[in-house]
Motif scaffolding. Structure first.
Motif, PDB file in Angstrom:
ATOM      1  N   UNK A  13      -5.747 -11.272   6.015  1.00  0.00           N
ATOM      2  CA  UNK A  13      -6.751 -10.760   5.098  1.00  0.00           C
ATOM      3  C   UNK A  13      -7.242  -9.350   5.335  1.00  0.00           C
ATOM      4  N   UNK A  14      -6.987  -8.742   6.508  1.00  0.00           N
ATOM      5  CA  UNK A  14      -7.511  -7.418   6.811  1.00  0.00           C
ATOM      6  C   UNK A  14      -6.600  -6.321   6.269  1.00  0.00           C
ATOM      7  N   UNK A  15      -7.212  -5.279   5.734  1.00  0.00           N
ATOM      8  CA  UNK A  15      -6.463  -4.181   5.147  1.00  0.00           C
ATOM      9  C   UNK A  15      -5.834  -3.295   6.211  1.00  0.00           C
ATOM     10  N   UNK A  16      -4.612  -2.845   5.956  1.00  0.00           N
ATOM     11  CA  UNK A  16      -4.018  -1.803   6.782  1.00  0.00           C
ATOM     12  C   UNK A  16      -4.773  -0.497   6.521  1.00  0.00           C
ATOM     13  N   UNK A  17      -4.560   0.490   7.374  1.00  0.00           N
ATOM     14  CA  UNK A  17      -5.218   1.782   7.174  1.00  0.00           C
ATOM     15  C   UNK A  17      -4.868   2.379   5.817  1.00  0.00           C
ATOM     16  N   UNK A  18      -3.580   2.306   5.461  1.00  0.00           N
ATOM     17  CA  UNK A  18      -3.135   2.849   4.174  1.00  0.00           C
ATOM     18  C   UNK A  18      -3.816   2.120   3.020  1.00  0.00           C
ATOM     19  N   UNK A  19      -3.935   0.795   3.157  1.00  0.00           N
ATOM     20  CA  UNK A  19      -4.565   0.005   2.097  1.00  0.00           C
ATOM     21  C   UNK A  19      -6.064   0.288   2.013  1.00  0.00           C
ATOM     22  N   UNK A  20      -6.702   0.460   3.162  1.00  0.00           N
ATOM     23  CA  UNK A  20      -8.122   0.775   3.171  1.00  0.00           C
ATOM     24  C   UNK A  20      -8.382   2.053   2.372  1.00  0.00           C
TER      25      UNK A  20
ATOM     26  N   UNK B 120       0.830  -1.202   0.000  1.00  0.00           N
ATOM     27  CA  UNK B 120       0.000   0.000   0.000  1.00  0.00           C
ATOM     28  C   UNK B 120       0.863   1.251   0.000  1.00  0.00           C
ATOM     29  N   UNK B 121       2.153   1.085   0.097  1.00  0.00           N
ATOM     30  CA  UNK B 121       3.115   2.172   0.124  1.00  0.00           C
ATOM     31  C   UNK B 121       4.491   1.576   0.352  1.00  0.00           C
ATOM     32  N   UNK B 122       5.514   2.418   0.462  1.00  0.00           N
ATOM     33  CA  UNK B 122       6.863   1.916   0.661  1.00  0.00           C
ATOM     34  C   UNK B 122       6.965   1.188   1.995  1.00  0.00           C
ATOM     35  N   UNK B 123       7.267  -0.092   1.917  1.00  0.00           N
ATOM     36  CA  UNK B 123       7.404  -0.959   3.091  1.00  0.00           C
ATOM     37  C   UNK B 123       6.114  -1.047   3.898  1.00  0.00           C
ATOM     38  N   UNK B 124       4.986  -0.731   3.275  1.00  0.00           N
ATOM     39  CA  UNK B 124       3.680  -0.800   3.947  1.00  0.00           C
ATOM     40  C   UNK B 124       2.868  -1.923   3.298  1.00  0.00           C
TER      41      UNK B 124
END
Length: 621
Positions: free
Chosen positions: A600-607, A589-593
């Motif tokens: 299966x749950x999205x990180x905040x950045x991915x959400x 979802x970003x650099x090293x993120x």
């Protein structure tokens, strides 16, 4: 001296084999294999209570001698397991993971690992689920019981048998009732903590002190034993981990074990003869070593492979069996037999204390030693740090009720309140709805999102499960029924599984056509937490290695859900297409993120990334 009973060794085999096969992944064959632990509790409660009660009644009880026997019974075989776990933690894990493994080793040594795992338990805690010493929670429960039991017996033995009987029966009923209540309110507490498990051990105690009348009819003994055997087998075959457990569902297996023990003490029944067969007795003899070795071996193996295939399972079964036989033959048996008189007791305690100190020191050195051996760990550790769930961004504890919390924690005033002069959209579902909240609020700043989410609670059918499911999800649908005309949209999202496509239409129909409905399809899932997969592959950041860890659900369920949702007249958004355009799944979802913080749950950045991508597809007024 307690009389040796072959059928009890056979009963141990009936306890350990379902646990072993369940943990190896034979869940379809043994969906309730985990009840073997409950059978062990009843056996232990019977044997240990009988030893203490008989010794106290005959004036020969020595608490020092009792714990010396306990040390001889359990500690020698545990020490090699602890060493194995420490070495595995050093060689296979990152420093932060090694630090956590060290904590579990120390907690297990001092028999409080059940308390540690309860404190760590939660819907998102993959760390506990993959801890190589997770299984030692049951040993901790037993040892805590053996601290309380002698004190209880000393207190009540001064009274007559009638008082003794009432005390044991009352405590068993109280513990069982507390378990039934807590499995609905706080299932993790009911699972891990002694007060809610004590009744299982005390069922064995009731038999050993003579509370249950002796069976004097062979026919009755056959019926009791046969019924007990059926109760255990039925629990193994028909209970599943999706059901609220222990509570009421633990009762059949525990009563079955108690029935077999009780009937076998009066007559040699057909069931006891079956359990006394040589193969069953041998598995029972090595059952302790099988139990303590099986889980760390499985966890270490799976930490590199993810899901086990048939060959993996056969290899692991052979390894675990070999280790158990060696442990039983060369560690358990030699140490179990006392040597010398009372003067040797100090030596046993000294040896145990020295072993515990040495293993504790080794456990605490896992993380710094791993760090010294592998200095270039900064980026993988940065990736692994994203395994911490973004609870605040999911509104955990107020609008999203995770396991370990109850329906009373749901803040309806905050989470189900309409806001005037704004569009109001209700987000319904489990944690796979909650992980969208951050992205939705970012993508639609002019929309007020109401939220009613509860972990593991499917927005389908009768909303079965713990109270957080039956109350939170039901309340959400009731709110739609009462305020549908004031809502500008409803979003339904969950961790969809095979078969849910056949049921989603009913949920859509229940809401009706008065409000626009959007159903978000199943997310991409992996067999290991995605941050761990990416950290293990570093410095390769292409994500190519993640493909072999891809789990269910897949494109097939996504297509079935789309057809069902659109056929019911609602809007469908495919997470499969959003995350895996063209069949290649994005993992960052970003650099090293990482895109996901667990399987299966999205990180905040991915959400925020994924919701922004699919924002035009949501159907609002």
């Amino acid at each position: 001296m307690i009389k040796y009973r072959q059928d009890i060794d056979g009963l141990r085999s009936l306890a350990i084999l379902p646990v072993l096969f369940f943990h190896l992944g034979a869940i379809r064959l043994f969906p309730g294999g985990f009840v073997g632990v409950d059978v062990f509790f009843v056996i232990s409660g019977y044997l240990i209570t009988k030893i203490i009660y008989d010794d106290l009644s005959n004036g020969r009880y020595s608490i020092a001698r009792f714990y010396e026997r306990r040390i001889r019974r359990i500690v020698p075989a545990l020490i090699p397991v602890y060493l194995f776990v420490c070495i595995g933690g050093l060689l296979l894990y990152f420093p932060s993971e090694g630090r956590e493994i060290g904590r579990t080793v120390v907690s297990s040594i001092f028999f409080v690992s059940n308390i540690l795992f309860y404190a760590k338990s939660g819907y998102f805690d993959a760390g506990a689920k993959t801890s190589p010493l997770l299984h030692t929670w049951s040993l901790s429960v037993e040892e805590q019981f053996y601290i309380v039991l002698p004190l209880l017996l000393v207190l009540i033995l001064r009274f007559g048998f009638t008082v003794q009987r009432y005390v044991f029966v009352a405590l068993t009923i109280i513990s069982f009732g507390a378990s039934v209540v807590m499995v609905r309110l706080q299932p993790e507490a009911a699972f891990y903590l002694l007060p809610f498990r004590a009744w299982e051990l005390m069922l064995g105690s009731l038999i050993s002190i003579g509370v249950v009348p002796v069976i004097r009819s062979r026919r009755l003994a056959e019926i009791v034993a046969g019924g007990g055997l059926l109760l255990i087998i039925g629990s193994i075959l028909f209970i599943s981990e999706k059901m609220p457990f222990p509570g009421l569902l633990a009762a059949p297996a525990c009563l079955g074990a108690a029935a077999l023990i009780h009937a076998g003490g009066s007559f040699q029944t057909l069931s006891s003869r079956l359990l006394s067969l040589a193969p069953a007795r041998f598995v029972g003899l090595i059952s302790y070593s099988l139990y303590i070795w099986h889980w760390p071996v499985i966890v270490f193996y799976a930490s590199r492979t993810g899901e086990l295939d048939r060959v993996d399972k056969l290899i692991l079964l052979a390894i675990i069996t070999a280790l158990a036989i060696l442990s039983w033959r060369y560690v358990e048996r030699p140490f179990r037999k006392p040597h010398g008189a009372d003067s040797r007791m100090a030596g046993v305690y000294g040896w145990a204390a020295g072993s515990f100190v040495a293993v504790t020191a080794l456990a605490l050195l896992i993380a710094p030693a791993r760090q010294a051996l592998w200095p270039d760990y900064a980026v993988p550790e940065q990736i692994l740090a994203f395994q911490t769930p973004p609870r605040a961004d999911m509104r955990n504890g107020s609008c999203f009720i995770a396991s370990g919390a109850g329906a009373q924690d749901f803040d309806a005033a905050q989470c189900l309140s309409l806001r005037p002069n704004m569009r109001n959209v209700l987000l319904i579902g489990d944690s796979h709805a909650a992980h969208l909240y951050s992205g939705l609020t970012k993508a639609f700043p002019d929309v007020h999102f109401l939220q009613a989410n509860a972990s593991g609670c499917m927005p389908l059918g009768r909303f079965a499960g713990p109270e957080r499911c039956t109350q939170v999800i039901s309340r959400a649908f009731d709110f739609v029924a009462a305020h549908g005309g004031q809502l500008d949209g409803v979003i339904i999202s969950a961790r969809w599984k095979k078969g849910d496509a056949r049921r989603i239409g009913d949920s859509i129909a229940r809401i009706g056509s008065a409000v626009p409905i959007t159903v978000v399809g199943p997310s991409v899932e992996y067999r290991l937490p995605l941050p761990k997969i990416l950290a293990q592959a570093w410095p390769d950041d292409s994500g190519a290695s993640s493909g072999r860890f891809r789990g269910e659900p897949g494109p097939g369920l996504d297509k079935a859900m789309r057809a069902a949702v659109e056929g019911a007249g609602a809007r469908y958004i495919s997470m499969e297409q959003a995350i895996c355009p063209g069949g290649t799944c994005r993992v960052w979802a970003g650099k090293h993120v990482p895109l996901q913080f667990d399987e299966g749950h999205l990180t905040t950045q991915a959400s925020r990334l994924i919701v922004a991508q699919v924002a035009p597809q949501f159907l609002f007024r």
